[in-house]
Scaffold this motif. Structure first.
Motif, PDB file in Angstrom:
ATOM      1  N   SER A 221       0.821  -1.191   0.000  1.00  0.00           N
ATOM      2  CA  SER A 221       0.000   0.000   0.000  1.00  0.00           C
ATOM      3  C   SER A 221       0.865   1.255   0.000  1.00  0.00           C
ATOM      4  CB  SER A 221      -0.929   0.016   1.217  1.00  0.00           C
ATOM      5  OG  SER A 221      -0.215   0.353   2.392  1.00  0.00           O
TER       6      SER A 221
ATOM      7  N   ARG B 241      -5.998   4.209  -1.958  1.00  0.00           N
ATOM      8  CA  ARG B 241      -6.075   3.031  -2.833  1.00  0.00           C
ATOM      9  C   ARG B 241      -4.749   2.712  -3.521  1.00  0.00           C
ATOM     10  NH1 ARG B 241     -10.568   3.777  -7.179  1.00  0.00           N
ATOM     11  NH2 ARG B 241     -10.018   1.608  -7.591  1.00  0.00           N
TER      12      ARG B 241
ATOM     13  N   GLY C  79      -5.820   2.740  -8.025  1.00  0.00           N
ATOM     14  CA  GLY C  79      -5.295   1.645  -7.213  1.00  0.00           C
ATOM     15  C   GLY C  79      -4.764   0.481  -8.011  1.00  0.00           C
TER      16      GLY C  79
END
Length: 232
Positions: A53, A88, A128
């Motif tokens: 992430s 995202r 994302g």
């Protein structure tokens, strides 16, 4: 006129700078005589090929200030009509994406490469998408107008790898250590996601002056408008 833009898909200032430069180019009367080529640069060449992430990656890299950095970019993005969704966003090694951009330029042309560059930036920062994943990259290539099967076969090979790594070494060799860096006619460099008005002045000056470095932009390389390679 040839403009070479050194940038990384993982660099948010490259996203902002691309939009601002395109706005300047649209206002430049000789825009049809300008060739724009994207050159590779990696902010984190040692990044593993394991997706993670954006939040976790940036916190580990920059610490508590990362949230403020993202907030500033989100605000700037809105002003430019760009969407950033850092909650995202996924970080991964960008070498595969740079290879695909090399493929787009050499197999199709500069316009197709620019379309792919835009698609990769949107996918990375707003959707994302994992731009280190081969299947994802092949799909994005198709959305940008490239042949999906041809892109997938290219990504499954090692074609272009040596050439892209050599271009990155060349970039460092000519002094590129932060992105985006815009090189005009191989002579004049402007660093950072400058305002569109600055880019327009550079285009006008380079078009008119063949033997002088554009003074104002060269002296006004912004400190927070570029993504730099961390020292050490």
């Amino acid at each position: 006129m040839k403009v070479e833009i050194y940038s990384d898909i993982a660099c948010p200032w490259c996203y902002v700078g691309k939009r601002r430069f395109e706005r300047a180019l649209a206002a430049f009367p000789q825009a049809d005589q300008v060739e724009v080529v994207y050159r590779p640069f990696q902010l984190a060449p040692d990044k593993s090929e394991t997706p993670e992430s954006h939040r976790a990656y940036l916190d580990a890299r920059y610490g508590p200030q990362s949230a403020a950095m993202d907030a500033r970019l989100e605000e700037l993005g809105r002003a430019e009509g760009l969407a950033f969704d850092f909650d995202r966003a996924i970080e991964n090694n960008t070498l595969l994406a740079h290879r695909l951009l090399w493929h787009a330029l050499n197999a199709y042309g500069a316009k197709e490469q620019a379309a792919l560059k835009d698609r990769l930036l949107v996918a990375h920062f707003a959707e994302g998408a994992d731009v280190g994943d081969r299947d994802t990259l092949a799909a994005l290539a198709a959305e940008a107008g490239l042949d999906r099967d041809r892109a997938a076969a290219f990504l499954a090979s090692d074609e272009g790898r040596a050439e892209v790594l050599a271009e990155i070494d060349d970039a460092r060799g000519i002094g590129v250590n932060a992105v985006p860096t815009f090189v005009f006619e191989g002579k004049w460099a402007v660093q950072g996601g400058q305002e569109s008005s600055t880019f327009l002045r550079v285009l006008e000056q380079v078009a008119q002056e063949t033997g002088a470095v554009p003074a104002a932009p060269a002296a006004d390389a912004c400190s927070d408008g570029a993504c730099e390679v961390p020292a050490g």
